[in-house]
Structures are given as structure tokens and as C-alpha cells.
Design an enzyme around this catalytic site. Structure first.
Site, PDB file in Angstrom:
ATOM      1  CE  LYS A   1      22.816 -40.657 -21.979  1.00 35.97           C
ATOM      2  NZ  LYS A   1      22.188 -41.844 -21.414  1.00 35.97           N
TER       3      LYS A   1
ATOM      4  CD  GLN B   1      23.014 -43.291 -18.167  1.00 33.67           C
ATOM      5  OE1 GLN B   1      22.410 -42.436 -18.796  1.00 33.67           O
ATOM      6  NE2 GLN B   1      23.831 -44.143 -18.748  1.00 33.67           N
TER       7      GLN B   1
ATOM      8  CG  ASP C   1      17.100 -43.799 -22.875  1.00 35.85           C
ATOM      9  OD1 ASP C   1      17.958 -43.490 -23.716  1.00 35.85           O
ATOM     10  OD2 ASP C   1      17.319 -43.847 -21.649  1.00 35.85           O
TER      11      ASP C   1
HETATM   12  N1  GUN Z   1      23.214 -46.980 -20.102  1.00 41.66           N
HETATM   13  C1  GUN Z   1      24.039 -47.250 -21.144  1.00 41.66           C
HETATM   14  N2  GUN Z   1      23.552 -46.712 -22.275  1.00 41.66           N
HETATM   15  C2  GUN Z   1      22.398 -46.096 -21.958  1.00 41.66           C
HETATM   16  C3  GUN Z   1      21.433 -45.363 -22.693  1.00 41.66           C
HETATM   17  O1  GUN Z   1      21.521 -45.159 -23.919  1.00 41.66           O
HETATM   18  N3  GUN Z   1      20.388 -44.877 -21.986  1.00 41.66           N
HETATM   19  C4  GUN Z   1      20.247 -45.096 -20.654  1.00 41.66           C
HETATM   20  N4  GUN Z   1      19.169 -44.600 -20.051  1.00 41.66           N
HETATM   21  N5  GUN Z   1      21.119 -45.768 -19.948  1.00 41.66           N
HETATM   22  C5  GUN Z   1      22.178 -46.268 -20.587  1.00 41.66           C
END
Ligand code: GUN
Length: 285
Positions: A53, A97, A120
Site C-alpha cells: 500500500k 490494517q 477502506d
Molecule cells: N486486512 C485484509 N484486507 C484488508 C483491507 O482491505 N484493509 C485493511 N485495513 N485491512 C485488511
């Protein structure tokens, strides 16, 4: 039947390039888009996602701020950080996350994020906005599925769409987005009876089941478009999806591969949400 392999890597590359151009235009107007990335602990899979990311932010000219907190961080400490980031006008997006360590209530943390910075799209207000057709952030993986279909020339309006999976992050928002695009949508799940009968009606089949190679050719209608959200590692360490690609692909008109299908779209749509945050933060009441 000849089938189209939907190239998620190429489409995500286009989207990131579009984001880079928009971020540059904002920069010329004196707006620097900033994403705060919060990770608690050092779960290896989460570390890979977070690294990817942050790399995508770099590619797109989006500033990323890293908050790497120790595994023993308390819920209160994390909530205090989120309050600080909510109040910081230089921060456009906040990404925590998941999963979080067990002493922290994930729902509480997600709800603490300002809806105007919820890139998100996990906040209940964002989910509610999607459900009622109001402006808000859309969860990245489902948003990516819609982009894959649109950019591959696959019409959604009037089509029979079947989503297998009802999670808050993928299944439910994917169903709502397909509905918003005027698809006729059915959601299936672990308690669905006669699953095969339903999936065989689908013009567009979205598999978000979490079981490797679950969808075999007998689940799929001739000429369907199949979107595979699963990601698993088989006994030889090779990646595969929820769909048994080799048996299903010859029956399809279009299909996403694993890897290189839905996967790369999640991060591209996160970048797109970061760009959208500038306007959305003004438009969300
Ligand atoms: N953990 C697994 N997929 C994601 C996601 O798309 N966003 C976040 N914040 N955590 C995750």
C-alpha cells in the site's frame, strides 16, 4: 468457447496512473493527498499488504504516513492515535490494517475513524451510505470488482449476478454495488440450499467463499463472467483462487486469474479512494 482473461494487473496499473495524474493536479493546486497507514504488531501477511500500500502511494504521488505500533498496544492507545489523525487536517485518509490483536475491539476502532477519512469504506456509516445510495467511501475489493467488469466491457445492467459470500468487506458491498449498477442480484452463503442451481443461473458470478478451487465447471453457466476473489496457497506453494480456473475457464466468456485478477485491484481502489477523499470530505455531511 474462447474466453477473455480479465487482466487485473493491467487495469490496476491504468487506475493507479489515473490517480497519479489527479494527485499531480491537486498538488498544483497546493493540495497534497496524505494517507495515514496504521499497523499494530508485525503479522507477516499484514506487513506485506502495508508495504504494498505504501509503495502504491509512492507510485501515485500520495504521501503516506506510517504508524507501526507494538503488538501490546492497548485499545485506548490506538483510539487516541485515531482521534489525533481525525483532527489532523493534513491527513485525508486513515487506514488501520486488519486483523488487530485480540485485546483490541476491531469494530470500535473502525467506528472511531472519521467517516470523511474512511478510505477502506469499513465504517458502518460508509456501509449505510452505500446501502441507501448516498455519497461515501466504498470498500476497495468490491469497488475493484465493478471496475474490472466495466473496463472489460462486461455489461451489468439487467444481468443475473450471483455473489457467493456475505462478509461486510466483500460479499455484501459487492452485492449492493452490482444492484446499484442495475444487476439482478442473488447472495449465496454457507446455508444456501441448492447452491449449484443458483450459480448456474449467473451471467456474472462473484466467488468470495474462502475455499480453494471450490467452484468447478458444474457450478457455471456457459458464457458466464466469473470473478474470483479468493486467494490461497496450495500444497506446492502455488497461488490459487476459489475457482478451479482450468476446468471453469473454457466454459466462460470472461474470468479473472489468481494471481493477477482481483488482488491488484484492492490497492488501486484504495489509491482511488484517497484521491476521492478530497471531494468526498466536502460532500459527506
Ligand atoms: N486486512 C485484509 N484486507 C484488508 C483491507 O482491505 N484493509 C485493511 N485495513 N485491512 C485488511
Amino acid at each position: 468457447m474462447s474466453y477473455q482473461i480479465i487482466d487485473g494487473k493491467a487495469i490496476s496499473g491504468q487506475i493507479k496512473e489515473e490517480c497519479r495524474i489527479k494527485a499531480e493536479q491537486y498538488r498544483e493546486q497546493g493540495i497534497e493527498i496524505t494517507l495515514a497507514v496504521v499497523q499494530v504488531g508485525s503479522d507477516p501477511a499484514s506487513s506485506v499488504y502495508v508495504r504494498n500500500k505504501k509503495r502504491a502511494c509512492e507510485e501515485c504521488g500520495i504521501k503516506s504516513l506510517s504508524f507501526e505500533l507494538p503488538i501490546e498496544t492497548t485499545e485506548k492507545e490506538l483510539l487516541t492515535l485515531i482521534e489525533k489523525l481525525n483532527a489532523d487536517t493534513s491527513v485525508n485518509g486513515i487506514l488501520v490494517q486488519l486483523p488487530l490483536p485480540e485485546q483490541i475491539d476491531e469494530d470500535k476502532v473502525i467506528q472511531a475513524i472519521d467517516m470523511k477519512k474512511d478510505v477502506d469504506g469499513f465504517h458502518p456509516m460508509s456501509a449505510g451510505a452505500l446501502c441507501t445510495g448516498q455519497k461515501g467511501f466504498v470498500s476497495c475489493t468490491p469497488a475493484g470488482i465493478i471496475e474490472l467488469l466495466k473496463r472489460s466491457g462486461i455489461e451489468i445492467a439487467g444481468k443475473e449476478c450471483v455473489v457467493i459470500g456475505r462478509s461486510n468487506i466483500v460479499g455484501k458491498p459487492a452485492a449492493l454495488l452490482l444492484l446499484r449498477e442495475n444487476g439482478t442480484v442473488t447472495v449465496c452463503h454457507s446455508r444456501t440450499k441448492n447452491l449449484k442451481e443458483i450459480t448456474r443461473r449467473a451471467d456474472i458470478l462473484v466467488a468470495a467463499i474462502g475455499k480453494p478451487k471450490f467452484i468447478t465447471a458444474d457450478y457455471v453457466k456457459e458464457g458466464a463472467a466469473v470473478i474470483d476473489v479468493g486467494i490461497h496457497r496450495n500444497e506446492n506453494g502455488k497461488l490459487c483462487g476459489d475457482v478451479d480456473f482450468d476446468s471453469v475457464a473454457p466454459k466462460c466468456s470472461a474470468i479473472t486469474p489468481v494471481p493477477g485478477g482481483v488482488g491488484p485491484m484492492t490497492i488501486a481502489m484504495l489509491m482511488s479512494n484517497c484521491i476521492a477523499s478530497v471531494d468526498l470530505s466536502r460532500e459527506i455531511c
